[in-house]
Design a protein around this motif. Structure first.
Motif, PDB file in Angstrom:
ATOM      1  N   ALA A  83      -8.624 -10.557  17.682  1.00  0.00           N
ATOM      2  CA  ALA A  83      -9.335  -9.515  18.418  1.00  0.00           C
ATOM      3  C   ALA A  83     -10.112 -10.112  19.585  1.00  0.00           C
ATOM      4  CB  ALA A  83     -10.280  -8.764  17.477  1.00  0.00           C
ATOM      5  N   GLN A  84     -10.806 -11.209  19.335  1.00  0.00           N
ATOM      6  CA  GLN A  84     -11.575 -11.862  20.391  1.00  0.00           C
ATOM      7  C   GLN A  84     -10.673 -12.309  21.538  1.00  0.00           C
ATOM      8  OE1 GLN A  84     -13.294 -14.813  17.846  1.00  0.00           O
ATOM      9  NE2 GLN A  84     -15.186 -13.669  17.515  1.00  0.00           N
ATOM     10  N   GLN A  85      -9.507 -12.842  21.206  1.00  0.00           N
ATOM     11  CA  GLN A  85      -8.598 -13.337  22.247  1.00  0.00           C
ATOM     12  C   GLN A  85      -7.870 -12.207  22.968  1.00  0.00           C
ATOM     13  OE1 GLN A  85      -6.137 -16.561  20.652  1.00  0.00           O
ATOM     14  NE2 GLN A  85      -7.878 -17.321  19.471  1.00  0.00           N
ATOM     15  N   LEU A  86      -7.738 -11.066  22.321  1.00  0.00           N
ATOM     16  CA  LEU A  86      -7.063  -9.929  22.960  1.00  0.00           C
ATOM     17  C   LEU A  86      -7.980  -9.156  23.910  1.00  0.00           C
ATOM     18  CD1 LEU A  86      -4.999  -8.549  19.942  1.00  0.00           C
ATOM     19  CD2 LEU A  86      -4.068  -9.495  22.062  1.00  0.00           C
ATOM     20  N   LEU A  87      -9.269  -9.377  23.805  1.00  0.00           N
ATOM     21  CA  LEU A  87     -10.203  -8.672  24.683  1.00  0.00           C
ATOM     22  C   LEU A  87     -10.197  -9.324  26.062  1.00  0.00           C
ATOM     23  CD1 LEU A  87     -13.144  -7.959  22.219  1.00  0.00           C
ATOM     24  CD2 LEU A  87     -11.509  -6.316  23.171  1.00  0.00           C
ATOM     25  N   LEU A  98      -5.054 -29.257   0.617  1.00  0.00           N
ATOM     26  CA  LEU A  98      -4.872 -28.815   2.002  1.00  0.00           C
ATOM     27  C   LEU A  98      -6.186 -28.912   2.772  1.00  0.00           C
ATOM     28  CD1 LEU A  98      -2.634 -25.636   1.517  1.00  0.00           C
ATOM     29  CD2 LEU A  98      -1.921 -27.821   2.491  1.00  0.00           C
ATOM     30  N   LYS A  99      -7.271 -28.544   2.109  1.00  0.00           N
ATOM     31  CA  LYS A  99      -8.587 -28.584   2.760  1.00  0.00           C
ATOM     32  C   LYS A  99      -9.048 -30.023   2.965  1.00  0.00           C
ATOM     33  CE  LYS A  99     -12.621 -26.955   4.164  1.00  0.00           C
ATOM     34  NZ  LYS A  99     -12.769 -26.240   5.459  1.00  0.00           N
ATOM     35  N   THR A 100      -8.999 -30.816   1.904  1.00  0.00           N
ATOM     36  CA  THR A 100      -9.494 -32.192   2.017  1.00  0.00           C
ATOM     37  C   THR A 100      -8.602 -33.039   2.916  1.00  0.00           C
ATOM     38  OG1 THR A 100      -8.295 -32.820  -0.012  1.00  0.00           O
ATOM     39  CG2 THR A 100     -10.593 -32.127  -0.259  1.00  0.00           C
ATOM     40  N   GLY A 101      -7.330 -32.676   3.014  1.00  0.00           N
ATOM     41  CA  GLY A 101      -6.400 -33.423   3.852  1.00  0.00           C
ATOM     42  C   GLY A 101      -6.391 -32.986   5.304  1.00  0.00           C
ATOM     43  N   GLY A 102      -7.247 -32.022   5.650  1.00  0.00           N
ATOM     44  CA  GLY A 102      -7.318 -31.563   7.034  1.00  0.00           C
ATOM     45  C   GLY A 102      -6.067 -30.858   7.508  1.00  0.00           C
ATOM     46  N   MET A 103      -5.379 -30.179   6.597  1.00  0.00           N
ATOM     47  CA  MET A 103      -4.094 -29.557   6.921  1.00  0.00           C
ATOM     48  C   MET A 103      -4.212 -28.068   7.228  1.00  0.00           C
ATOM     49  SD  MET A 103      -1.804 -31.509   4.012  1.00  0.00           S
ATOM     50  CE  MET A 103      -0.258 -30.783   4.548  1.00  0.00           C
ATOM     51  N   LEU A 104      -5.433 -27.546   7.242  1.00  0.00           N
ATOM     52  CA  LEU A 104      -5.636 -26.126   7.515  1.00  0.00           C
ATOM     53  C   LEU A 104      -5.883 -25.899   9.003  1.00  0.00           C
ATOM     54  CD1 LEU A 104      -7.955 -25.141   4.525  1.00  0.00           C
ATOM     55  CD2 LEU A 104      -5.476 -24.852   4.716  1.00  0.00           C
ATOM     56  N   THR A 105      -5.257 -24.875   9.536  1.00  0.00           N
ATOM     57  CA  THR A 105      -5.439 -24.498  10.934  1.00  0.00           C
ATOM     58  C   THR A 105      -6.680 -23.618  11.061  1.00  0.00           C
ATOM     59  OG1 THR A 105      -3.038 -24.502  11.203  1.00  0.00           O
ATOM     60  CG2 THR A 105      -4.313 -23.419  12.923  1.00  0.00           C
ATOM     61  N   SER A 106      -7.468 -23.797  12.103  1.00  0.00           N
ATOM     62  CA  SER A 106      -8.624 -22.933  12.308  1.00  0.00           C
ATOM     63  C   SER A 106      -8.151 -21.523  12.658  1.00  0.00           C
ATOM     64  CB  SER A 106      -9.494 -23.470  13.447  1.00  0.00           C
ATOM     65  OG  SER A 106      -8.860 -23.261  14.698  1.00  0.00           O
ATOM     66  N   PRO A 107      -8.945 -20.495  12.338  1.00  0.00           N
ATOM     67  CA  PRO A 107      -8.556 -19.130  12.699  1.00  0.00           C
ATOM     68  C   PRO A 107      -8.266 -18.967  14.188  1.00  0.00           C
ATOM     69  CG  PRO A 107     -10.345 -19.062  11.119  1.00  0.00           C
ATOM     70  CD  PRO A 107     -10.164 -20.507  11.504  1.00  0.00           C
ATOM     71  N   ALA A 108      -9.059 -19.614  15.043  1.00  0.00           N
ATOM     72  CA  ALA A 108      -8.850 -19.482  16.491  1.00  0.00           C
ATOM     73  C   ALA A 108      -7.522 -20.080  16.924  1.00  0.00           C
ATOM     74  CB  ALA A 108     -10.001 -20.136  17.239  1.00  0.00           C
ATOM     75  N   ASP A 109      -7.201 -21.262  16.392  1.00  0.00           N
ATOM     76  CA  ASP A 109      -5.934 -21.901  16.752  1.00  0.00           C
ATOM     77  C   ASP A 109      -4.749 -21.103  16.204  1.00  0.00           C
ATOM     78  OD1 ASP A 109      -7.231 -23.896  18.106  1.00  0.00           O
ATOM     79  OD2 ASP A 109      -7.022 -25.407  16.534  1.00  0.00           O
ATOM     80  N   ALA A 110      -4.887 -20.611  14.980  1.00  0.00           N
ATOM     81  CA  ALA A 110      -3.806 -19.812  14.397  1.00  0.00           C
ATOM     82  C   ALA A 110      -3.591 -18.533  15.194  1.00  0.00           C
ATOM     83  CB  ALA A 110      -4.127 -19.491  12.945  1.00  0.00           C
ATOM     84  N   ALA A 111      -4.688 -17.894  15.589  1.00  0.00           N
ATOM     85  CA  ALA A 111      -4.576 -16.676  16.390  1.00  0.00           C
ATOM     86  C   ALA A 111      -3.867 -16.940  17.704  1.00  0.00           C
ATOM     87  CB  ALA A 111      -5.971 -16.100  16.645  1.00  0.00           C
ATOM     88  N   ARG A 141      -1.686 -19.240  18.375  1.00  0.00           N
ATOM     89  CA  ARG A 141      -0.261 -19.488  18.136  1.00  0.00           C
ATOM     90  C   ARG A 141       0.483 -18.187  17.846  1.00  0.00           C
ATOM     91  NH1 ARG A 141       0.125 -24.404  13.907  1.00  0.00           N
ATOM     92  NH2 ARG A 141       2.345 -24.204  14.388  1.00  0.00           N
ATOM     93  N   VAL A 142      -0.146 -17.314  17.078  1.00  0.00           N
ATOM     94  CA  VAL A 142       0.484 -16.034  16.764  1.00  0.00           C
ATOM     95  C   VAL A 142       0.636 -15.179  18.018  1.00  0.00           C
ATOM     96  CG1 VAL A 142       0.074 -13.827  15.601  1.00  0.00           C
ATOM     97  CG2 VAL A 142      -0.182 -15.970  14.339  1.00  0.00           C
ATOM     98  N   LEU A 143      -0.406 -15.113  18.840  1.00  0.00           N
ATOM     99  CA  LEU A 143      -0.331 -14.304  20.053  1.00  0.00           C
ATOM    100  C   LEU A 143       0.637 -14.907  21.069  1.00  0.00           C
ATOM    101  CD1 LEU A 143      -4.088 -13.289  20.454  1.00  0.00           C
ATOM    102  CD2 LEU A 143      -2.199 -11.953  19.492  1.00  0.00           C
ATOM    103  N   ALA A 144       0.775 -16.238  21.064  1.00  0.00           N
ATOM    104  CA  ALA A 144       1.776 -16.865  21.931  1.00  0.00           C
ATOM    105  C   ALA A 144       3.176 -16.486  21.472  1.00  0.00           C
ATOM    106  CB  ALA A 144       1.604 -18.385  21.920  1.00  0.00           C
ATOM    107  N   TRP A 145       3.381 -16.392  20.159  1.00  0.00           N
ATOM    108  CA  TRP A 145       4.688 -15.981  19.629  1.00  0.00           C
ATOM    109  C   TRP A 145       5.001 -14.546  20.052  1.00  0.00           C
ATOM    110  CZ3 TRP A 145       7.852 -19.169  16.554  1.00  0.00           C
ATOM    111  CH2 TRP A 145       9.008 -18.555  16.062  1.00  0.00           C
ATOM    112  N   LEU A 146       3.983 -13.719  20.055  1.00  0.00           N
ATOM    113  CA  LEU A 146       4.154 -12.327  20.452  1.00  0.00           C
ATOM    114  C   LEU A 146       4.667 -12.213  21.883  1.00  0.00           C
ATOM    115  CD1 LEU A 146       3.591  -9.344  19.552  1.00  0.00           C
ATOM    116  CD2 LEU A 146       1.295  -9.639  20.513  1.00  0.00           C
ATOM    117  N   GLU A 147       4.288 -13.167  22.735  1.00  0.00           N
ATOM    118  CA  GLU A 147       4.678 -13.129  24.142  1.00  0.00           C
ATOM    119  C   GLU A 147       6.001 -13.827  24.430  1.00  0.00           C
ATOM    120  OE1 GLU A 147       3.090 -11.290  26.354  1.00  0.00           O
ATOM    121  OE2 GLU A 147       1.858 -10.676  24.646  1.00  0.00           O
ATOM    122  N   ARG A 148       6.630 -14.403  23.417  1.00  0.00           N
ATOM    123  CA  ARG A 148       7.904 -15.089  23.632  1.00  0.00           C
ATOM    124  C   ARG A 148       8.974 -14.119  24.145  1.00  0.00           C
ATOM    125  NH1 ARG A 148       9.115 -19.744  19.335  1.00  0.00           N
ATOM    126  NH2 ARG A 148      11.215 -18.959  19.700  1.00  0.00           N
ATOM    127  N   ALA A 149       9.821 -14.615  25.024  1.00  0.00           N
ATOM    128  CA  ALA A 149      10.896 -13.779  25.556  1.00  0.00           C
ATOM    129  C   ALA A 149      11.875 -13.355  24.472  1.00  0.00           C
ATOM    130  CB  ALA A 149      11.637 -14.533  26.665  1.00  0.00           C
TER     131      ALA A 149
END
Length: 257
Positions: free
Chosen positions: A24-28, A221-234, A236-244
């Motif tokens: 939502a923050q990135q779509l505004l 996953l948490k202790t190994g630093g393998m989790l994506t932050s919500p902002a980074d995940a968002a 990536r998802v919104l970039a996928w939405l814009e793919r041709a």
């Protein structure tokens, strides 16, 4: 931007926390119109929308009642002024994990709510969105369903969540066939967003190991630093939405090339 300039419309469920709030923050952005649908509103979004010149409307709506939510969305879309929308996108992001337990120990009401929010509501909202906009021939339309790797592989004590996401994947395949047969059909995709550091992960890591055999894997996953932050995940998802090629594969994973 003048009042008559068509806006890019985004409808987002589960927009009050986690990756949904980050999306939502990135779509505004200028030229965007965001309808955010959640059980609770996010107070941080209003000033952000004003600062960026984006249009924002928030609905406090429990998606366990998908019939009411779908009817409200259909009526709202039908009331939009002709020519006011440049593109229209529905993002079904909301979901819940019920009590983490084997199905034999699960509460029927808890299971029902998880399936209503995670599967029924996305289907009902998608139907309402596509039905209300099917006459918008000059307006590109997309539906992005936020799925999960757990819709594609089984996990003990997660039957309701896995079933909801598997159902989301498969109904997306069906809708893709429906829309491909139409001259101005929408593009649809059910996308797994990767493993994200949200409250849902906290819930999984805090489960009783006797009832959830995979609890240590989530802790790792948490202790190994393998989790994506919500902002980074968002992002990536919104970039996928814009793919041709968005929608070419109706079931996808953001970690794919």
């Amino acid at each position: 931007m003048t009042a008559s300039t068509p806006q890019h419309l985004f409808i987002l469920t589960g927009a009050s926390r986690g990756m949904g709030l980050a999306m939502a923050q990135q779509l505004l952005q200028p030229g965007h119109r965001l309808l955010a649908i959640s059980r609770t509103t996010a107070p941080t979004l209003e000033p952000l929308a004003a600062a960026r010149g984006a249009a924002l409307e928030q609905w406090q709506q429990d998606l366990a009642d998908g019939v009411a939510a779908a009817a409200r969305l259909r009526d709202w879309l039908a009331a939009l002024p002709a020519g006011s929308i440049a593109s229209a996108t529905l993002i079904n992001n909301a979901g819940v994990i019920p009590q983490i337990a084997p199905l034999s120990d699960s509460d029927p009401a808890d299971l029902g709510r998880a399936l209503r929010v995670g599967l029924e509501a996305p289907m009902q909202l998608t139907g309402a969105f596509l039905g209300a906009t099917q006459g918008w021939h000059a307006v590109p339309r997309k539906v992005l369903n936020i799925s999960s790797g757990l819709g594609r592989r089984a996990m003990a004590s997660q039957s309701a969540y896995c079933a909801a996401k598997a159902g989301m994947d498969h109904f997306t395949r069906c809708v893709a066939l429906d829309e491909a047969a139409k001259p101005h059909g929408a593009k649809v995709c059910s996308l797994a967003p990767g493993v994200i550091d949200t409250d849902m992960q906290v819930q999984l890591r805090g489960a009783d190991p006797a009832r959830f055999p995979d609890v240590q894997n989530f802790a790792n996953l948490k202790t190994g630093g393998m989790l994506t932050s919500p902002a980074d995940a968002a992002a990536r998802v919104l970039a996928w939405l814009e793919r041709a090629d968005f929608g070419t594969n109706p079931v996808a994973d953001v970690r794919e090339a």
